[in-house]
Enzyme design. Structure first.
Site, PDB file in Angstrom:
ATOM      1  N   TYR A 135       0.845  -1.189   0.000  1.00  0.00           N
ATOM      2  CA  TYR A 135       0.000   0.000   0.000  1.00  0.00           C
ATOM      3  C   TYR A 135       0.879   1.238   0.000  1.00  0.00           C
ATOM      4  CZ  TYR A 135       0.531   1.140   5.025  1.00  0.00           C
ATOM      5  OH  TYR A 135       1.011   1.491   6.261  1.00  0.00           O
ATOM      6  N   CYS A 136       0.279   2.364  -0.356  1.00  0.00           N
ATOM      7  CA  CYS A 136       0.979   3.649  -0.402  1.00  0.00           C
ATOM      8  C   CYS A 136      -0.009   4.722   0.074  1.00  0.00           C
ATOM      9  CB  CYS A 136       1.502   3.916  -1.819  1.00  0.00           C
ATOM     10  SG  CYS A 136       0.201   3.920  -3.081  1.00  0.00           S
ATOM     11  N   ARG A 137      -0.057   5.853  -0.574  1.00  0.00           N
ATOM     12  CA  ARG A 137      -1.014   6.892  -0.191  1.00  0.00           C
ATOM     13  C   ARG A 137      -2.370   6.663  -0.846  1.00  0.00           C
ATOM     14  NH1 ARG A 137      -2.911  11.832  -2.044  1.00  0.00           N
ATOM     15  NH2 ARG A 137      -3.548  13.211  -0.365  1.00  0.00           N
TER      16      ARG A 137
END
Length: 128
Positions: free
Chosen positions: A88-90
């Site tokens: 996951y990231c932003r």
């Protein structure tokens, strides 16, 4: 790059997962949740419980690092080709890039959290 699947095999598809899937991960320690944002971003917002941070720019070198180096840096077992890894990231864009990198390295159970931190924060009532 080293690949764990044969040249005639198709690389595995990247599965897209949601908040409900990620919310259950603390009960599934055999799965590895990786946050690919930059450390500065984590300091500003926080991160999902049980995740480790490996910035996207360093992901390839960290996933091919030796077992002892990985475990010393991250306090988790180094993922094997059949380890379930969720990125996951932003917002979900970098997590998909990370998942593609992992597949190229031969990992077969790769997932990307659609919506990533923005979705998590909204559903958990946290600042984005």
């Amino acid at each position: 790059m080293k690949r764990f699947f044969g040249s005639e095999e198709q690389p595995p598809a990247i599965e897209i997962v949601d908040y409900d899937f990620v919310k259950k991960l603390p009960c599934e320690p055999q799965k590895l949740l990786i946050d690919v944002r930059k450390p500065k971003e984590l300091k500003e917002t926080g991160q999902i419980p049980t995740s480790i941070n490996i910035p996207l720019a360093l992901l390839c070198q960290e996933l091919i690092a030796s077992k002892s180096i990985f475990e010393c840096k991250y306090g988790r077992k180094k993922p094997q080709p059949d380890t379930e890894i969720i990125f996951y990231c932003r917002s979900g864009k970098r997590s998909l890039q990370a998942a593609e990198t992992a597949v190229a390295l031969g990992f077969r159970k790769v997932k990307s959290y659609e919506g990533s931190w923005l979705d998590w924060a909204k559903k958990e009532g946290l600042p984005e």
